[in-house]
Design an enzyme around this catalytic site. Structure first.
Site, short mmCIF file in Angstrom:
data_model
loop_
_atom_site.label_atom_id
_atom_site.label_comp_id
_atom_site.label_asym_id
_atom_site.label_seq_id
_atom_site.Cartn_x
_atom_site.Cartn_y
_atom_site.Cartn_z
N HIS A 181 0.82 -1.22 0.00
CA HIS A 181 0.00 0.00 0.00
C HIS A 181 0.85 1.27 0.00
O HIS A 181 0.38 2.33 0.39
CB HIS A 181 -0.95 0.00 1.20
CG HIS A 181 -2.03 -1.02 1.06
ND1 HIS A 181 -2.18 -2.07 1.92
CD2 HIS A 181 -2.99 -1.17 0.12
CE1 HIS A 181 -3.21 -2.81 1.53
NE2 HIS A 181 -3.71 -2.28 0.44
N GLU A 202 -8.91 -10.67 16.89
CA GLU A 202 -10.20 -11.32 16.64
C GLU A 202 -10.11 -12.13 15.35
O GLU A 202 -9.36 -11.77 14.44
CB GLU A 202 -11.31 -10.26 16.48
CG GLU A 202 -11.52 -9.39 17.70
CD GLU A 202 -12.01 -10.19 18.91
OE1 GLU A 202 -12.72 -11.20 18.73
OE2 GLU A 202 -11.68 -9.79 20.05
#
Ligand SMILES: [Zn+2]
Length: 140
Positions: free
Chosen positions: A12, A109
């Site tokens: 990126h 998570e």
């Protein structure tokens, strides 16, 4: 002792440098004055943009090609601290898995790949987990 490998693709882009949108001169971020927004080129007065990819911009084709080359030879893919929701980077683990790479995921998570293609899931903050991995490797 940990062997340092410097074979990094900044998928990126980077905030380490800026480019002039008019004359394309590249500046180190430390040389860019941010007292005026947007920052301006010291050569031509054009607008300077960080050399990172903003939403809606395309990944540099050369970066994309190099990434595909690296995926083709990848044996183990380590994914750390990514929600894996934005393509095309979210597709990288799938490409690696299709080439028989093992996928290790470090996240606080589970993500969309955790129950499907992840081989090892480490439920922890990326920085803490990577420091532990480095400590283990250094003891080998
Ligand atoms: Zn310029």
């Amino acid at each position: 002792m940990l062997r340092v490998v410097q074979n990094v693709v900044e998928f990126h882009g980077t905030f380490a440098s800026y480019s002039c949108l008019d004359c394309y001169k590249i500046f180190r971020s430390s040389d860019v004055k941010l007292d005026i927004i947007p920052p301006l080129c010291g050569e031509c007065g054009g607008v300077l943009k960080p050399n990172c990819i903003f939403f809606g911009e395309s990944i540099n084709p050369m970066v994309l090609q190099r990434t595909k080359e690296m995926i083709a030879s990848c044996k183990v893919m380590l994914i750390a601290g990514s929600s894996l929701v934005v393509a095309p980077s979210s597709l990288i683990p799938f490409e690696a898995k299709s080439n028989d790479a093992k996928v290790i995921e470090i996240n606080t998570e589970p993500t969309g790949i955790t129950s499907s293609i992840t081989d090892i899931f480490i439920k922890e903050k990326a920085g803490a987990a990577i420091n532990k991995i480095i400590d283990i490797i250094n003891k080998i």
